[in-house]
Design an enzyme around this catalytic site. Structure first.
Site, short mmCIF file in Angstrom:
data_model
loop_
_atom_site.label_atom_id
_atom_site.label_comp_id
_atom_site.label_asym_id
_atom_site.label_seq_id
_atom_site.Cartn_x
_atom_site.Cartn_y
_atom_site.Cartn_z
N ASP A 46 64.87 127.82 1.88
CA ASP A 46 65.83 127.20 2.81
C ASP A 46 66.41 128.21 3.80
OD1 ASP A 46 65.52 124.97 1.26
OD2 ASP A 46 67.56 124.98 0.46
N HIS A 97 66.01 120.97 7.73
CA HIS A 97 67.25 121.33 7.03
C HIS A 97 68.43 121.19 8.00
CE1 HIS A 97 69.29 122.95 3.59
NE2 HIS A 97 69.51 124.15 4.07
N HIS A 101 72.82 123.29 10.27
CA HIS A 101 73.25 123.61 8.90
C HIS A 101 74.73 123.35 8.69
CE1 HIS A 101 73.46 125.84 5.04
NE2 HIS A 101 72.19 125.49 4.96
N HIS A 191 66.12 131.09 -0.94
CA HIS A 191 66.66 131.26 0.42
C HIS A 191 66.06 132.50 1.09
CE1 HIS A 191 69.49 128.55 -1.52
NE2 HIS A 191 69.73 128.09 -0.31
ZN LIG Z 1 70.83 125.66 3.40
#
Ligand SMILES: [Zn+2]
Length: 228
Positions: A46, A97, A101, A191
């Site tokens: 992500d 995503h 964000h 991540h």
């Molecule tokens: Zn995120």
């Protein structure tokens, strides 16, 4: 008049609560784990693309011959299109995503549609391929998000295992924890860019050991589209 004001004062938080927290009831229809009948897992990343860390993650995945999934932030993809394109060309799955964000708990219907639509468009433009999946930042949902994804038949993908710890642990320990929690069909949430500070640099240190640990336990690392 006074009574109407009181009613309104109660109704607004109730409606907002149903729109945000209440929408989490719908996550039972989302994807949390892949097929359990096969010893396979998927790594998902992500918050990228990050100009520094994502290429290093891609190098590791290439060396280890792993195809994974990247849930990109639209705005970052627009700033780093060459990295977004490299992800797509390497055969990894792409996910949206959102554009910026932001927490969808803070977005009304119009802003939610914009976050999803603009994110989708920016990732498609940058990568040269449209994202096939969606993941909301911090897993926070709202009712408009589900309606918007339903309309475009985009699966909402959460995760089974979040092995990253906020406390700094050694790469060996991090990889050990990630391996220990493996199970068939697990979707790993990792991540490759800073949301959590230092996430990218920690990831490149423990990712090879995590991949090797999972393989030692007999797990195949497959793309998201194959896990589901
Ligand atoms: Zn995120």
């Amino acid at each position: 008049m006074k009574r109407a004001a009181w009613l309104l004062a109660g109704a607004v938080p109730a409606i907002w609560g149903a729109y945000t927290w209440g929408s989490h009831l719908l996550t039972v229809g989302s994807i949390w784990r892949g097929a359990r009948d096969r010893r396979a897992v998927t790594l998902t990343f992500d918050d990228g693309p990050d100009p520094e860390w994502t290429p290093r993650v891609l190098d590791i995945l290439e060396r280890e011959e792993v195809r994974a999934a990247f849930f990109l932030i639209g705005r970052r993809a627009g700033r780093t299109p060459q990295v977004a394109r490299r992800i797509a060309e390497a055969g990894h799955d792409l996910g949206n995503h959102t554009w910026s964000h932001t927490s969808l708990w803070r977005c009304g219907p119009r802003e939610t549609e914009r976050e999803i639509g603009q994110g989708h468009a920016a990732i498609s433009d940058a990568a040269g391929r449209a994202p096939a999946f969606f993941r909301p930042p911090w897993g926070k949902t709202n009712l408009t998000m589900f309606r918007t994804l339903h309309r475009s038949a985009t699966p909402c993908v959460f995760w089974t295992v979040q092995p990253e710890s906020r406390r700094t642990v050694t790469p060996v320990e991090q990889a050990r924890r990630g391996t220990e929690r493996a199970r068939s069909g697990a979707i790993y949430d990792l991540h490759d860019a800073d949301g959590v500070p230092g996430a990218g640099s920690r990831l490149v240190e423990y990712l090879p050991a995590l991949i090797q640990g999972l393989r030692r336990e007999g797990y195949a690392l497959v793309p998201l589209r194959d896990l589901l």
